[in-house]
Motif scaffolding. Structure first.
Motif: not given
Length: 287
Positions: A13, A16-17, A20, A146, A150, A153, A194, A197, A235, A239
């Motif tokens: 995760f 993943a951030l 993203m 996280s 997500m 967002v 971003t 994030f 997106l 993830v």
């Protein structure tokens, strides 16, 4: 095995951030921002400075860390990316500029706060005990926070006027500009968002691992790999790709070799890219 899976998912995760961030910037501006990993470093180190050096309360330190990270993202956009973007500079020039900016951020924090790895206090103390396994609540915090980000967002892009404007820029920047949408403003919002994030990822990561001036490159690379694996610009793919990368790294480190876990993870990910070049959720295109 359970701990390895939870650890891999939580690390995934974090990736993943970062992924993203890559995808959101690329979709709204067409820019590949290789300073994305630096935001992870800035968030963790700036929060450490506010907490450990300035002795602020923990919540205030987190807010300061995120504000500094947002400011770094805004500087990157205003001072480098936007001027190059307006001039119609080649993509590789913009990529080089973001790479240099990320390295500059590393050097600034090295001179400012030193080279020692630093940590942050746990957000939540205690462990979740399942049978003979104990899992720190910090890993669960990473996963839950996280997921909330997500989902937020996704709702923001789908339900708000700013989110719809960002999606319009992603679909067709020229047409959206004719409709009165400012790509420059949308790009600034995307870059600052971003950055936040990435900064939050660094703050959540520090209690379970550490933060240092040098971590930006590692998380930038693995976040980029996650974005590619999931399908660059997607997106949901960010993830999926992040979790895939985190699980591969964690399982390789525990059951194959902790010394070569990064090497093994990268080799397996390269094999996956060869098999599925468009990514797990990307669409294959004809050459």
């Amino acid at each position: 095995m359970l701990f390895t899976i939870v650890e891999g998912i939580s690390l995934g995760f974090i990736y993943a951030l970062v992924a993203m961030g890559y995808s959101l910037i690329y979709r709204t501006t067409g820019v590949v921002n290789f300073a994305q990993g630096a935001f992870v470093m800035v968030g963790g180190m700036a929060t450490y400075w506010a907490l450990g050096v300035m002795h602020m309360p923990f919540v205030a330190a987190v807010i300061v860390g995120l504000l500094i990270t947002a400011l770094v993202g805004l500087i990157l956009w205003m001072a480098l990316v936007l001027p190059l973007w307006k001039r119609g500079s080649a993509g590789f020039v913009v990529i080089l500029a973001t790479l240099v900016f990320g390295d500059l951020a590393d050097n600034v924090f090295e001179k400012w706060l030193g080279t020692n790895p630093e940590s942050l206090p746990a957000w939540v103390s205690g462990r979740l005990v399942i049978g003979s396994f104990g899992i720190s609540f910090e890993y669960l915090v990473i996963i839950v926070v996280s997921l909330i980000i997500m989902i937020a967002v996704g709702l923001f892009l789908a339900k708000t006027s700013t989110g719809i404007a960002m999606r319009a820029c992603a679909a067709d920047r020229v047409t959206s500009q004719l409709l009165g949408i400012s790509p420059q403003s949308v790009g600034a919002i995307a870059m600052v968002s971003t950055a936040i994030f990435g900064g939050l990822a660094g703050i959540m990561l520090a209690p379970v691992q550490y933060t240092s001036y040098s971590i930006g490159l590692t998380y930038g690379i693995f976040g980029f790999v996650a974005a590619i694996i999931g399908g660059f610009g997607s997106l949901p793919g960010a993830v999926v790709g992040g979790i895939a990368v985190g699980l591969i790294e964690s399982i390789a480190g525990r059951y194959v070799s902790s010394t070569y876990e990064v090497v093994i993870a990268l080799v397996l990910l390269l094999v996956l890219l060869v098999i599925r070049p468009a990514g797990l959720l990307g669409k294959a295109t004809d050459i």
